[in-house]
Design an enzyme around this catalytic site. Structure first.
Site, PDB file in Angstrom:
ATOM      1  CE1 TYR A 230      -1.207   7.440   4.228  1.00 13.99           C
ATOM      2  CE2 TYR A 230       0.022   6.435   6.012  1.00 13.99           C
ATOM      3  CZ  TYR A 230      -0.487   6.376   4.739  1.00 13.99           C
ATOM      4  OH  TYR A 230      -0.298   5.249   3.976  1.00 13.99           O
ATOM      5  CB  THR A 267       4.816   3.738  -4.099  1.00  9.73           C
ATOM      6  OG1 THR A 267       4.317   4.242  -2.852  1.00  9.73           O
ATOM      7  CG2 THR A 267       4.499   2.259  -4.214  1.00  9.73           C
TER       8      THR A 267
END
Length: 347
Positions: A230, A267
């Site tokens: 990531y 989120t």
């Protein structure tokens, strides 16, 4: 002489315990170090957000007649970005891979916006074929393109490969956007003008500070770490932004490229956290995380603010230009990544 086997050939060399120890240590470091670096970045961001208010958008000029594409615009920050740009009068194309969510998003936005308009177009950013199909389908509409918000992303996904054989974070967060941007670049160039540049906004993250680019193993096949994968994808977006801006400026094209950092935003990106981390995250998120609308404000500002006209090649955090990681400014690394990315996507 005969004897019982002890797990290795009597005629061959005995196993080297130091070798096993070294390989085990290397594996641990390859997994543990990226994890610790990523969570240290997170703690620094939370400390900042504890002491500073979220960036508040200034009054933005109307954007009537301008066209934007927002990837991942069906939920979270992408949806908030699309909603705000449409509210300013833009025609917004939401690019995503969830058709039902896309239909719901455009119904919501079109009910709220005045002169703006939203529509949905399908794209799977983990598929190079799908990205090419989307780019051609958009070209076939005959529309100009003034703003491209490369927002879609994923985080901490267990090891997965795409249909093209790429590591999932690398493909979705970076490589799909790299190809999409290049396929639409001539349209962005022709749509911009003096005093009214087209704008490319790449959604990075503070985790890029923890990122290391492994050009010889971009797919993380040697030793997989979702944290390392990531962070690498987010660093790649910053390197890509800076190199792209150098090319645009050298050619005198009316297009700017900016990397934005929304901070830590509550989120669905965090759905892949470990169970314990999920439990610890929930109470913290309610107090310290930004809302999706607050996170989206940075992208909206970069896409529409008058004071950002002609401004490119920078890293924007909480409404201010901020210095990104030292490695992101390495021109040789930028160029190597660009050439490697072109090879991977067939440009």
């Amino acid at each position: 002489m005969t004897g019982r086997s002890h797990g290795w050939s009597l005629s061959g060399p005995a196993p080297d315990p130091d070798r096993f120890w070294r390989s085990g240590t290397m594996w641990l470091l390859a997994v543990l170090v990226p994890l610790l670096r990523l969570y240290l970045c997170g703690m620094k961001v939370l400390w900042y957000q504890m002491r500073h208010r979220s960036f508040r958008l200034p009054v933005l000029p109307q954007q009537k007649g301008r066209v934007a594409i927002v990837t991942g615009g069906t939920r979270g920050m992408g949806l908030e970005t699309a909603r705000h740009l449409a509210g300013l009068g833009m025609r917004v194309i939401i690019a995503g891979n969830e058709r039902e969510e896309g239909s719901a998003a455009i119904r919501t936005i079109n009910a709220e916006s005045g002169e703006g308009q939203a529509e949905f177009m399908f794209v799977d950013l983990t598929s190079l074929k799908s990205v090419r199909h989307f780019a051609q389908a958009f070209r076939d509409t005959g529309l100009p393109l003034h703003v491209l918000v490369n927002n879609a992303g994923t985080m901490l996904v267990p090891e997965r490969r795409t249909e093209d054989g790429f590591e999932f974070h690398w493909s979705l967060n970076y490589l799909g956007h790299f190809l999409l941007t290049n396929l639409l670049l001539d349209l962005l160039k022709s749509s911009g003008g003096r005093g009214c540049c087209s704008r490319i906004i790449n959604m990075s993250s503070a985790t890029h500070y923890a990122g290391e680019l492994h050009l010889d193993d971009l797919n993380r096949r040697i030793c997989y770490s979702s944290h390392g994968a990531y962070a690498q994808s987010k660093l790649a977006l910053v390197l890509f932004t800076y190199y792209l801006q150098e090319q645009l400026s050298a050619g005198g094209f009316p297009v700017t490229a900016i990397a934005v950092d929304p901070g830590m935003v509550d989120t669905a990106l965090y759905d892949n956290l470990w169970t314990l981390a999920q439990m610890l995250k929930r109470p913290v998120a309610k107090i310290l995380f930004r809302t999706p609308a607050e996170g989206a404000s940075i992208s909206v500002y970069a896409a529409a603010a008058a004071e950002m006209e002609g401004v490119g090649g920078c890293y924007l955090y909480n409404g201010r230009k901020t210095r990104s990681s030292e490695s992101s400014y390495d021109p040789e690394l930028q160029e190597q990544l660009w050439k490697k990315s072109c090879q991977l996507v067939g440009l």
